[in-house]
Design an enzyme around this catalytic site. Structure first.
Site, mmCIF file in Angstrom:
data_model
loop_
_atom_site.group_PDB
_atom_site.id
_atom_site.type_symbol
_atom_site.label_atom_id
_atom_site.label_comp_id
_atom_site.label_asym_id
_atom_site.label_seq_id
_atom_site.Cartn_x
_atom_site.Cartn_y
_atom_site.Cartn_z
ATOM 1 N NE ARG A 1 -2.728 -0.096 3.367
ATOM 2 C CZ ARG A 1 -2.882 -1.253 4.011
ATOM 3 N NH1 ARG A 1 -3.555 -2.234 3.464
ATOM 4 N NH2 ARG A 1 -2.379 -1.425 5.209
ATOM 5 C CE1 TYR B 1 11.279 -18.717 14.936
ATOM 6 C CE2 TYR B 1 12.809 -20.399 14.165
ATOM 7 C CZ TYR B 1 12.546 -19.079 14.493
ATOM 8 O OH TYR B 1 13.532 -18.128 14.371
HETATM 9 P P1 NAD Z 1 13.251 -12.129 20.378
HETATM 10 O O1 NAD Z 1 12.267 -13.092 20.921
HETATM 11 O O2 NAD Z 1 14.188 -11.468 21.322
HETATM 12 O O3 NAD Z 1 12.508 -10.965 19.568
HETATM 13 C C1 NAD Z 1 11.271 -11.124 18.934
HETATM 14 C C2 NAD Z 1 10.445 -9.876 19.198
HETATM 15 O O4 NAD Z 1 9.181 -10.001 18.526
HETATM 16 C C3 NAD Z 1 10.137 -9.690 20.691
HETATM 17 O O5 NAD Z 1 10.381 -8.358 21.068
HETATM 18 C C4 NAD Z 1 8.659 -10.044 20.801
HETATM 19 O O6 NAD Z 1 8.005 -9.412 21.875
HETATM 20 C C5 NAD Z 1 8.150 -9.612 19.426
HETATM 21 N N1 NAD Z 1 6.918 -10.317 19.025
HETATM 22 C C6 NAD Z 1 6.661 -11.653 19.082
HETATM 23 N N2 NAD Z 1 5.424 -11.908 18.633
HETATM 24 C C7 NAD Z 1 4.878 -10.707 18.272
HETATM 25 C C8 NAD Z 1 3.628 -10.309 17.758
HETATM 26 N N3 NAD Z 1 2.667 -11.209 17.500
HETATM 27 N N4 NAD Z 1 3.414 -8.995 17.528
HETATM 28 C C9 NAD Z 1 4.362 -8.071 17.793
HETATM 29 N N5 NAD Z 1 5.576 -8.394 18.275
HETATM 30 C C10 NAD Z 1 5.829 -9.694 18.526
HETATM 31 O O7 NAD Z 1 14.050 -12.898 19.229
HETATM 32 P P2 NAD Z 1 15.286 -12.432 18.348
HETATM 33 O O8 NAD Z 1 16.377 -13.393 18.589
HETATM 34 O O9 NAD Z 1 15.544 -10.993 18.486
HETATM 35 O O10 NAD Z 1 14.735 -12.731 16.880
HETATM 36 C C11 NAD Z 1 14.250 -11.709 16.038
HETATM 37 C C12 NAD Z 1 13.878 -12.300 14.684
HETATM 38 O O11 NAD Z 1 15.021 -12.902 14.079
HETATM 39 C C13 NAD Z 1 12.810 -13.376 14.764
HETATM 40 O O12 NAD Z 1 11.924 -13.245 13.680
HETATM 41 C C14 NAD Z 1 13.592 -14.667 14.643
HETATM 42 O O13 NAD Z 1 12.821 -15.687 14.071
HETATM 43 C C15 NAD Z 1 14.735 -14.233 13.734
HETATM 44 N N6 NAD Z 1 15.913 -15.104 13.953
HETATM 45 C C16 NAD Z 1 16.689 -14.970 15.067
HETATM 46 C C17 NAD Z 1 17.780 -15.820 15.257
HETATM 47 C C18 NAD Z 1 18.688 -15.708 16.459
HETATM 48 O O14 NAD Z 1 19.610 -16.510 16.580
HETATM 49 N N7 NAD Z 1 18.511 -14.763 17.340
HETATM 50 C C19 NAD Z 1 18.060 -16.812 14.304
HETATM 51 C C20 NAD Z 1 17.218 -16.935 13.211
HETATM 52 C C21 NAD Z 1 16.164 -16.051 13.025
#
Ligand code: NAD
Ligand code: UDP
Length: 312
Positions: free
Chosen positions: A109, A148
């Site tokens: 959008r 996931y």
């Molecule tokens: P994290 O859990 O610290 O951060 C995720 C954030 O998303 C949190 O602040 C949480 O409150 C928010 N969140 C979750 N569900 C939500 C919703 N429905 N609406 C709004 N906010 C929501 O995890 P992270 O390690 O910072 O990961 C961040 C992203 O990176 C994720 O998408 C994760 O899948 C991806 N990732 C991380 C890693 C890693 O090693 N840290 C590896 C692969 C992918």
């Protein structure tokens, strides 16, 4: 009044990676909008940014649509540790899938560029090692990690279909295990678990025989990779692996952590969780070639900074 600064939305901005990304974007002078429902993130992670004039916080659940005016979106909202994403698995899939639909709809959008934080979990328990982007993965559709893994796989599909069908300017990165300050101390991820256990001289819990491997990327390297990808050429939409290719077994990681903390902890072995991937290591040749990005921070250096953080 016409805006001059680029407006950047970071979903999941109060989480581990999101808060570091907000830090970097605020320092660079962009108008940063952090969206989070605080499921696994916290206000403490971004408290130091609240007084900045170029930072705003919105409490919102990404499963619901939202109307915003932005130029770029980093879509990071999703619990990332097995304990957290398995706590409410239906919600985890909803967050990945509905969140992607809502953010892609918004991007379409307002003609924003949008980056998806995908994951090495799309490769499942990989039969190809190291993992290249061309590998389609080996994922269980019905196991405890599937909410996931499959949610993230579906999100990738949605990104590419919005790109092909509606011309949305997308980027997809596959993040491998990343660690550093602001990891949640109780989310069960291996680096935070081992460091917290070692610092309190408690037993170090190695799952299985500890021969399974992971490759650990320090958070600063990862954030640099996210920004390189967002700012990279429009004809390079990914998916691209972002991670550190140095591979360690969990037993090695436990031993390094004990040594670096000078801990009296002993290693104990506990059962291996179901569907726990045996090996994982990114092939980052594509990121090097197309983005000029590679990791700079070695495990010992990043681990030292992480240990200092958890000591505090
Ligand atoms: P994290 O859990 O610290 O951060 C995720 C954030 O998303 C949190 O602040 C949480 O409150 C928010 N969140 C979750 N569900 C939500 C919703 N429905 N609406 C709004 N906010 C929501 O995890 P992270 O390690 O910072 O990961 C961040 C992203 O990176 C994720 O998408 C994760 O899948 C991806 N990732 C991380 C890693 C890693 O090693 N840290 C590896 C692969 C992918
Ligand atoms: N792990 C471990 N002890 C712990 C926590 C995790 O041995 O206290 C192992 C886990 O079984 C997995 C690896 O460490 O093989 C990485 O786990 P993590 O949850 O950090 O990430 P993921 O499995 O999602 O890569």
């Amino acid at each position: 009044m016409e805006h001059v600064r680029k407006r950047i939305l970071v979903t999941g901005g109060a989480g581990f990676l999101g808060s570091h990304l907000c830090d970097r974007l605020v320092i660079e002078g962009y108008d940063v909008l952090c969206l989070d429902n605080f499921f696994t993130g916290s206000k403490e992670n971004i408290a130091h940014l609240l007084s900045k004039t170029n930072f705003e916080l919105v409490r919102h659940d990404l499963v619901e649509p939202i109307l915003l005016e932005v130029d770029e979106i980093y879509n990071l909202a999703c619990p990332a540790s097995p304990i957290h994403y398995q706590y409410n698995p239906v919600k985890t899939t909803k967050t990945s899938v509905m969140g992607a639909i809502n953010m892609l709809g918004l991007a379409k959008r307002v003609k924003a560029k949008i980056l998806q934080a995908s994951t090495s979990e799309v490769y499942g328990d990989p039969m190809v090692h190291p993992q290249k982007e061309s590998y389609w993965g080996n994922v269980n559709t019905i196991g405890p990690r599937s909410c996931y893994d499959e949610g993230k796989r579906c999100a990738e599909t949605l990104f590419f279909d919005y790109h092909r069908q509606s011309g949305v300017n997308i980027r997809v990165v596959r993040i491998f295990n990343t660690y550093g300050p602001r990891m949640h101390p109780n989310d069960g991820r291996v680096v935070s678990n081992f460091v917290v256990q070692a610092l309190s001289n408690r037993d170090i819990t190695v799952y299985g025989d500890g021969s399974q491997t992971r490759s650990f990327c320090y958070v600063d390297d990862l954030i640099e990779g996210l920004i390189c990808m967002m700012d990279g050429p429009d004809d390079f939409v990914g998916p691209v692996n972002l991670g550190n290719p140095s591979e360690f077994s969990m037993l090695e990681l436990a031993e390094i952590t004990i040594k670096m903390t000078g801990s009296r902890s002993k290693i104990v072995f506990e059962s291996l969780p179901q569907d726990d991937p045996l090996q994982r290591k990114p092939d980052i040749a594509l990121a090097k070639e197309r983005l000029g990005w590679e990791t700079k921070i070695k495990l010992e250096e990043g681990l030292m900074k992480t240990i200092e953080y958890f000591k505090g």
